[in-house]
Write a protein that holds these residues in place. Structure first.
Motif, PDB file in Angstrom:
ATOM      1  N   ALA A 343       3.834 -11.296  -2.176  1.00 15.78           N
ATOM      2  CA  ALA A 343       3.533 -10.332  -1.118  1.00 15.78           C
ATOM      3  C   ALA A 343       4.645 -10.306  -0.078  1.00 15.78           C
ATOM      4  O   ALA A 343       5.087  -9.227   0.348  1.00 15.78           O
ATOM      5  N   PHE A 344       5.116 -11.464   0.329  1.00 12.38           N
ATOM      6  CA  PHE A 344       6.130 -11.545   1.374  1.00 12.38           C
ATOM      7  C   PHE A 344       7.459 -10.940   0.914  1.00 12.38           C
ATOM      8  O   PHE A 344       8.187 -10.345   1.708  1.00 12.38           O
ATOM      9  N   SER A 345       7.772 -11.082  -0.364  1.00 16.43           N
ATOM     10  CA  SER A 345       9.042 -10.558  -0.880  1.00 16.43           C
ATOM     11  C   SER A 345       9.059  -9.038  -0.961  1.00 16.43           C
ATOM     12  O   SER A 345      10.123  -8.432  -1.034  1.00 16.43           O
ATOM     13  N   CYS A 346       7.871  -8.408  -0.960  1.00 20.20           N
ATOM     14  CA  CYS A 346       7.753  -6.940  -1.055  1.00 20.20           C
ATOM     15  C   CYS A 346       8.374  -6.412  -2.344  1.00 20.20           C
ATOM     16  O   CYS A 346       8.942  -5.314  -2.366  1.00 20.20           O
ATOM     17  N   CYS A 347       8.285  -7.177  -3.420  1.00 22.05           N
ATOM     18  CA  CYS A 347       8.831  -6.755  -4.707  1.00 22.05           C
ATOM     19  C   CYS A 347       7.722  -6.208  -5.592  1.00 22.05           C
ATOM     20  O   CYS A 347       6.550  -6.583  -5.438  1.00 22.05           O
ATOM     21  N   LEU A 348       8.088  -5.308  -6.502  1.00 25.49           N
ATOM     22  CA  LEU A 348       7.129  -4.696  -7.415  1.00 25.49           C
ATOM     23  C   LEU A 348       7.347  -5.223  -8.824  1.00 25.49           C
ATOM     24  O   LEU A 348       8.481  -5.368  -9.276  1.00 25.49           O
ATOM     25  N   TYR A 349       6.238  -5.484  -9.502  1.00 32.52           N
ATOM     26  CA  TYR A 349       6.315  -5.978 -10.872  1.00 32.52           C
ATOM     27  C   TYR A 349       5.593  -4.995 -11.792  1.00 32.52           C
ATOM     28  O   TYR A 349       5.728  -3.790 -11.602  1.00 32.52           O
ATOM     29  N   ASP A 350       4.844  -5.476 -12.748  1.00 29.12           N
ATOM     30  CA  ASP A 350       4.277  -4.571 -13.752  1.00 29.12           C
ATOM     31  C   ASP A 350       2.814  -4.256 -13.500  1.00 29.12           C
ATOM     32  O   ASP A 350       2.112  -3.819 -14.396  1.00 29.12           O
ATOM     33  N   GLY A 351       2.331  -4.444 -12.260  1.00 31.14           N
ATOM     34  CA  GLY A 351       0.916  -4.208 -11.965  1.00 31.14           C
ATOM     35  C   GLY A 351       0.588  -2.818 -11.479  1.00 31.14           C
ATOM     36  O   GLY A 351      -0.593  -2.492 -11.267  1.00 31.14           O
ATOM     37  N   GLY A 352       1.592  -1.978 -11.255  1.00 28.74           N
ATOM     38  CA  GLY A 352       1.361  -0.599 -10.845  1.00 28.74           C
ATOM     39  C   GLY A 352       0.763  -0.470  -9.451  1.00 28.74           C
ATOM     40  O   GLY A 352       0.924  -1.324  -8.581  1.00 28.74           O
ATOM     41  N   LYS A 353       0.013   0.625  -9.243  1.00 27.11           N
ATOM     42  CA  LYS A 353      -0.571   0.926  -7.934  1.00 27.11           C
ATOM     43  C   LYS A 353      -1.589  -0.134  -7.512  1.00 27.11           C
ATOM     44  O   LYS A 353      -1.709  -0.455  -6.326  1.00 27.11           O
ATOM     45  N   ALA A 354      -2.325  -0.671  -8.486  1.00 34.42           N
ATOM     46  CA  ALA A 354      -3.327  -1.686  -8.162  1.00 34.42           C
ATOM     47  C   ALA A 354      -2.663  -2.927  -7.565  1.00 34.42           C
ATOM     48  O   ALA A 354      -3.155  -3.489  -6.578  1.00 34.42           O
ATOM     49  N   GLU A 355      -1.543  -3.345  -8.140  1.00 30.74           N
ATOM     50  CA  GLU A 355      -0.814  -4.505  -7.625  1.00 30.74           C
ATOM     51  C   GLU A 355      -0.268  -4.219  -6.227  1.00 30.74           C
ATOM     52  O   GLU A 355      -0.362  -5.070  -5.333  1.00 30.74           O
ATOM     53  N   ASN A 356       0.280  -3.032  -6.032  1.00 27.01           N
ATOM     54  CA  ASN A 356       0.841  -2.670  -4.740  1.00 27.01           C
ATOM     55  C   ASN A 356      -0.234  -2.668  -3.657  1.00 27.01           C
ATOM     56  O   ASN A 356      -0.023  -3.163  -2.537  1.00 27.01           O
ATOM     57  N   PHE A 357      -1.405  -2.127  -3.993  1.00 27.43           N
ATOM     58  CA  PHE A 357      -2.524  -2.091  -3.042  1.00 27.43           C
ATOM     59  C   PHE A 357      -2.978  -3.510  -2.698  1.00 27.43           C
ATOM     60  O   PHE A 357      -3.233  -3.854  -1.538  1.00 27.43           O
ATOM     61  N   GLU A 358      -3.066  -4.357  -3.723  1.00 25.83           N
ATOM     62  CA  GLU A 358      -3.487  -5.740  -3.524  1.00 25.83           C
ATOM     63  C   GLU A 358      -2.504  -6.494  -2.638  1.00 25.83           C
ATOM     64  O   GLU A 358      -2.892  -7.251  -1.734  1.00 25.83           O
ATOM     65  N   MET A 359      -1.201  -6.289  -2.869  1.00 25.23           N
ATOM     66  CA  MET A 359      -0.194  -6.965  -2.070  1.00 25.23           C
ATOM     67  C   MET A 359      -0.189  -6.478  -0.618  1.00 25.23           C
ATOM     68  O   MET A 359       0.082  -7.244   0.304  1.00 25.23           O
ATOM     69  N   ASP A 360      -0.499  -5.208  -0.410  1.00 25.74           N
ATOM     70  CA  ASP A 360      -0.617  -4.685   0.955  1.00 25.74           C
ATOM     71  C   ASP A 360      -1.730  -5.406   1.715  1.00 25.74           C
ATOM     72  O   ASP A 360      -1.585  -5.732   2.902  1.00 25.74           O
ATOM     73  N   LEU A 361      -2.828  -5.668   1.031  1.00 22.99           N
ATOM     74  CA  LEU A 361      -3.946  -6.384   1.658  1.00 22.99           C
ATOM     75  C   LEU A 361      -3.545  -7.819   2.000  1.00 22.99           C
ATOM     76  O   LEU A 361      -3.883  -8.335   3.070  1.00 22.99           O
ATOM     77  N   VAL A 362      -2.822  -8.466   1.087  1.00 24.03           N
ATOM     78  CA  VAL A 362      -2.382  -9.839   1.327  1.00 24.03           C
ATOM     79  C   VAL A 362      -1.409  -9.890   2.510  1.00 24.03           C
ATOM     80  O   VAL A 362      -1.494 -10.778   3.364  1.00 24.03           O
ATOM     81  N   ARG A 363      -0.491  -8.930   2.577  1.00 26.18           N
ATOM     82  CA  ARG A 363       0.461  -8.886   3.689  1.00 26.18           C
ATOM     83  C   ARG A 363      -0.251  -8.675   5.020  1.00 26.18           C
ATOM     84  O   ARG A 363       0.093  -9.305   6.024  1.00 26.18           O
ATOM     85  N   GLU A 364      -1.231  -7.803   5.015  1.00 31.20           N
ATOM     86  CA  GLU A 364      -1.959  -7.525   6.248  1.00 31.20           C
ATOM     87  C   GLU A 364      -2.773  -8.744   6.690  1.00 31.20           C
ATOM     88  O   GLU A 364      -2.850  -9.054   7.881  1.00 31.20           O
ATOM     89  N   LYS A 365      -3.339  -9.449   5.740  1.00 28.89           N
ATOM     90  CA  LYS A 365      -4.143 -10.633   6.056  1.00 28.89           C
ATOM     91  C   LYS A 365      -3.272 -11.778   6.560  1.00 28.89           C
ATOM     92  O   LYS A 365      -3.630 -12.467   7.518  1.00 28.89           O
TER      93      LYS A 365
END
Length: 585
Positions: A343-365
């Motif tokens: 989450a902190f690295s702000c990098c994208l992998y193979d999880g698509g939109k679901a992964e991006n949404f999940e990482m946004d929640l982790v960053r906000e938390k």
């Protein structure tokens, strides 16, 4: 009347023409008629022109209808021809290495990887390099056991120094070593450092839970006086509340002169000072007598507590037993593919939109609005190109197999909780079935006292990695830097570490046309380059802030510690099973 479509000289009544580039023919003989010749001529020419214009207009109208019917086709074809190049200016093609496609390349090359053990290397020969380390100059015959204080009015201590060591295990280690150095510099009595509780590491354990307090105090005796707590008379002065003690804010990487000119007078006046936070508050380039204290604290005085070292030795023994196919030698990998790191690295992998949404929640938390500020530009592709993205387990596996480590190689994985572990660890397990972690090597009862204490768990990982034949770092940070330095200290200057060139690696792992042979050639070159860098030993005079003594302890620490070989018994060991190795652990 002038003609609209023809550039002919206009006839005039006197028989002359206006100036033109083409003179008109001479006038015809005069005829008797009711209509002047001039008018007849003008009318006939106008009539003939009108007929021609009418016929031309008819042709244009008839053709125009056909053109009108073809207009939509021209429009569509124009879009097809123009939108492509124009969109290329707006939507540029991804730069090489900016997109994660490692999982696709793995699927493509898996059959070749699976069947390829022909170039397997023996762990015992990985570090057989051609050139030798330069012979170190003999250490000067000097003693550093003398007063470390500055100009002072009396030989008595100048006061008490309290510091708060913040961060994870090895950032705290840096703070502790710096605190020892500053205490010696100021002739202060050091209070056992307080370990700051942090929302990220969430470890309430204190110094004695992680390190051997008695060993720490005894080792530093004669250099720096260390006490477990402030005396009663001092605590009473501040209502038994340490936070009431004035806190001095120190600039990052402060030089020795700052402590002598700004901090020392305050310490002499108040008798006690508190510095919080204390991470990176002392410059790397300091006099040898101060550097000595860092070396002494890091390499000798700081030893893990009995519960930590006892379980750590068990894990190392078990790891050696599991590595019987490779002569008891194993590879350790420090993998930073935890949820918070991804989450902190702000990098994208193979999880698509679901992964991006999940990482946004982790960053906000974890960091609230830090990543939503207007001045914060998040560019995942650029982060990946610049080597700032944590390597996935799959990428680590492909790299090691490409370097020549076969599927009989035992791997110890030092890590926290892997992000979506089941999905991401599966490819690594395919490539290296002999994969172990502290959770798989220890029983649940053995790990129970360590659960929930990140620093103590990190201490277990640190020890098992310390005695591996090869250490692989994937994301930087304090953990690998301290570990590389400690291994250089133990192995006489050679780090025995693989530091992948991630900028090069991400480009290779996006090339869908790459062959397994070509990838292997690149990985073998990367291993050679990593080995070469592992042998670098910066000179003392070139020591800078970036050349950390914790990462590059030689030759400084070798000379400084050898000067005290009569009073400090430190065994250079490469095997965890020796009884004397406890001084390291």
């Amino acid at each position: 009347m002038k003609s609209k479509n023809h550039h002919q000289p206009t006839p005039v009544c006197n028989g002359n023409t206006s100036e033109s580039s083409s003179p008109s023919p001479p006038p015809s003989p005069r005829r008797h008629s009711a209509v002047p010749h001039c008018r007849r001529l003008l009318r006939s020419k106008t009539f003939s022109q009108s007929r021609r214009e009418s016929s031309v207009a008819g042709i244009i109208i008839r053709r125009g209808l056909r053109y009108f019917l073809l207009l939509p086709l021209f429009y569509i074809s124009g879009l097809l021809m123009c939108v492509g190049p124009f969109s290329g200016l707006v939507w540029q093609a991804p730069l090489p290495g900016s997109v994660y496609r490692s999982h696709e390349i793995f699927e493509k090359l898996w059959h070749e990887i699976e069947s390829d053990n022909s170039s397997a290397i023996e762990l015992s020969s990985v570090w057989r390099y051609n050139r030798r380390l330069k012979e170190q100059k003999p250490c000067p015959n000097t003693s550093y056991r003398h007063h470390f204080a500055t100009k002072r009015e009396s030989p008595d201590p100048s006061g008490y120094l309290i510091v708060e060591a913040n961060g994870g295990l090895n950032q705290q280690r840096s703070s502790i070593c710096n605190a020892v150095a500053v205490a010696g510099l100021l002739n202060a009595i050091l209070v056992i450092p307080h370990l700051d509780f942090h929302s990220v590491w969430v470890d309430p354990r204190q110094f004695g839970d992680i390190y051997d307090e008695d060993h720490f105090i005894t080792t530093l005796k004669g250099f720096v006086e260390v006490v477990q707590e402030l005396p009663e008379v001092v605590m009473e002065r501040y209502d038994y509340n340490i936070t009431n003690i004035p806190n001095i804010r120190i600039e990052a990487w402060a030089p020795v002169s700052y402590y002598l000119e700004e901090v020392y007078p305050v310490l002499r006046k108040q008798g006690v000072i508190r510095i919080a936070p204390f991470a990176n508050r002392l410059a790397m380039n300091v006099p040898p007598r101060v550097q000595f204290l860092r070396c002494l604290a890091n390499n000798v005085a700081l030893r893990f507590s009995f519960p930590v070292s006892t379980l750590a030795r068990k894990l190392v023994k078990r790891m050696i037993e599991k590595s019987s196919r490779t002569g008891g030698k194993y590879v350790s990998v420090h993998l930073r593919f935890e949820e918070d790191m991804v989450a902190f690295s702000c990098c994208l992998y193979d999880g698509g939109k679901a992964e991006n949404f999940e990482m946004d929640l982790v960053r906000e938390k974890g960091w609230r609005g830090k990543f939503r500020r207007k001045d914060r530009l998040i560019q995942p592709g650029l982060n990946r190109i610049n080597g700032k993205c944590p390597l996935t387990p799959l990428e680590v596996g492909m790299m090691l197999r490409g370097m020549g480590f076969d599927n009989n190689t035992s791997i110890y994985l030092a890590s926290g909780k892997i992000y979506q572990a089941e999905r991401h660890l599966d490819p690594l397990l395919k490539m290296f079935p002999l994969l172990y972690t502290k959770e798989s090597l220890a029983t649940s009862d053995e790990l129970a006292p360590f659960k929930g204490y990140s620093s103590r768990l990190a201490a277990l990982d640190y020890t098992v990695c310390l005695f591996s034949e090869v250490f692989v770092t994937t994301q930087g940070g304090n953990f690998p830097h301290f570990l590389m330095g400690h291994r250089r200290f133990l192995f006489g200057g050679h780090a025995k570490t693989i530091q992948p060139d991630k900028r090069k690696l991400v480009i290779l792992l996006q090339d869908m046309d790459i062959s397994w042979k070509a990838f292997k050639n690149e990985m073998e070159s990367m291993l050679i380059e990593s080995d070469r860098k592992g042998m670098n030993v910066p000179r003392i005079k070139k020591s800078r802030r970036k050349s950390s003594i914790y990462t590059y302890p030689l030759p400084e620490c070798r000379c400084l510690l050898e000067s005290q070989n009569s009073t400090i018994k430190f065994t250079h060991t490469t095997h965890m099973l020796d009884d004397e190795a406890e001084s390291v652990v």
